[in-house]
Design a protein around this motif. Sequence first.
Motif, short mmCIF file in Angstrom:
data_model
loop_
_atom_site.label_atom_id
_atom_site.label_comp_id
_atom_site.label_asym_id
_atom_site.label_seq_id
_atom_site.Cartn_x
_atom_site.Cartn_y
_atom_site.Cartn_z
N UNK A 9 0.83 -1.01 0.14
CA UNK A 9 -0.11 -0.13 -0.05
C UNK A 9 1.01 1.33 0.02
N UNK A 10 0.60 2.11 -1.04
CA UNK A 10 1.23 3.37 -1.06
C UNK A 10 0.69 4.29 -0.03
N UNK A 11 1.75 4.60 0.97
CA UNK A 11 1.29 5.54 2.03
C UNK A 11 2.23 6.97 2.10
N UNK A 12 3.08 7.00 1.17
CA UNK A 12 3.88 8.19 1.43
C UNK A 12 3.47 9.41 0.45
N UNK A 13 2.54 8.83 -0.48
CA UNK A 13 1.88 10.08 -1.36
C UNK A 13 0.71 9.44 -1.94
N UNK A 14 -0.19 10.56 -2.34
CA UNK A 14 -1.51 10.36 -2.63
C UNK A 14 -1.76 10.28 -4.29
N UNK A 15 -0.73 10.53 -5.12
CA UNK A 15 -0.78 10.37 -6.51
C UNK A 15 -1.17 8.84 -6.95
N UNK A 16 -1.74 8.84 -7.99
CA UNK A 16 -1.86 7.42 -8.70
C UNK A 16 -1.04 7.43 -9.85
N UNK A 17 -0.08 6.56 -9.95
CA UNK A 17 1.09 6.63 -10.86
C UNK A 17 1.40 5.12 -11.54
N UNK A 18 2.14 5.30 -12.60
CA UNK A 18 2.53 3.98 -13.14
C UNK A 18 3.99 4.07 -13.47
N UNK A 19 5.01 3.23 -13.15
CA UNK A 19 6.42 3.15 -13.40
C UNK A 19 6.49 2.34 -14.58
N UNK A 20 7.36 2.53 -15.74
CA UNK A 20 7.48 1.83 -16.78
C UNK A 20 9.08 1.76 -16.85
N UNK A 107 4.33 7.75 -15.26
CA UNK A 107 3.18 8.44 -15.78
C UNK A 107 2.26 8.51 -14.36
N UNK A 108 1.86 10.00 -14.14
CA UNK A 108 0.93 10.17 -12.85
C UNK A 108 -0.38 10.41 -13.49
N UNK A 109 -1.53 10.04 -13.11
CA UNK A 109 -2.67 10.12 -13.93
C UNK A 109 -3.82 10.77 -12.97
N UNK A 110 -3.68 10.79 -11.66
CA UNK A 110 -4.59 11.62 -10.70
C UNK A 110 -3.99 11.81 -9.49
N UNK A 111 -4.77 12.74 -8.77
CA UNK A 111 -4.30 13.41 -7.32
C UNK A 111 -2.71 13.82 -7.65
N UNK A 112 -2.68 14.58 -8.40
CA UNK A 112 -1.05 15.21 -8.45
C UNK A 112 -0.57 15.83 -7.53
N UNK A 113 0.73 15.60 -7.06
CA UNK A 113 1.46 16.41 -5.94
C UNK A 113 1.60 17.76 -6.35
N UNK A 114 1.95 18.82 -5.68
CA UNK A 114 2.14 20.07 -6.07
C UNK A 114 3.39 20.15 -7.13
N UNK A 115 4.36 19.18 -7.00
CA UNK A 115 5.59 19.28 -8.07
C UNK A 115 5.08 18.81 -9.54
N UNK A 116 3.73 18.26 -9.37
CA UNK A 116 3.35 17.74 -10.93
C UNK A 116 2.32 18.81 -11.38
N UNK A 117 2.68 20.22 -11.36
CA UNK A 117 1.60 21.14 -11.92
C UNK A 117 1.53 21.11 -13.43
N UNK A 118 0.74 22.12 -13.97
CA UNK A 118 0.34 22.25 -15.27
C UNK A 118 -0.17 21.04 -16.18
N UNK A 119 -1.09 20.38 -15.38
CA UNK A 119 -1.57 19.32 -16.00
C UNK A 119 -3.03 18.89 -15.58
N UNK A 120 -3.88 18.33 -16.46
CA UNK A 120 -5.09 17.96 -15.83
C UNK A 120 -5.44 16.59 -16.09
#
Length: 198
Positions: A9-20, A107-120
């Motif tokens: 379970x990812x507990x350190x951040x809230x974003x939804x991401x995938x690592x390739x 690839x971050x697809x939801x619940x972006x952190x502050x560092x991941x701005x300029x995207x929806x």
Amino acid sequence: VVTEAPPVLQTDRADVSQQLQSTQLTDLPEAGMRNFQNVFIVIPGFSPPASEHSEAGNPQGALGFNVNGASYNNNATRLDGALDLYPWLPEIVAYVPSADAVQTVNVVTASFDAEQGMAGGSVVNVSIKSGTNQFHGAAWEFNAVSALKARNYFYYGATNPKNIINQFGANFGGPIKKNKLFFFANWEVTDKRANVSA
């Protein structure tokens, strides 16, 4: 025997991401030319990446895609932290690195952190390979020939239209000063020959 443990379970951040990883980018089958964006089809929420605009307007072969229903203009791609923006056509990126030069794609697809701005829609973070303490290199060629493809059922011609793609290149990396300074170089060429008939 199944030995895979359940995902942690990812507990350190809230974003939804995938690592390739680089092996996925180079080993998974891709349609058409080799492009790391083709692999996005395996990530939940992505529409199939598709070629955008003419070859004259998009010589780098960048692909467009929608994520979680958002417009393709809402995606942001960063290359080693720098925004990879094509100002005249904001739905595609300005530079598509060779699949063999890419180390990881996050690839971050939801619940972006502050560092991941300029995207929806999505934020794509591409990391390029770097040299190591050992010398490593590779050379490749990929070929697609229309004469070897099955004819599309809905195409009325006797043979497939000519479409020959050759992609070849090489990369090499290693140390300049052990444990301190490294280099990595990548070179790739795409040769495409095709004809189109009405």
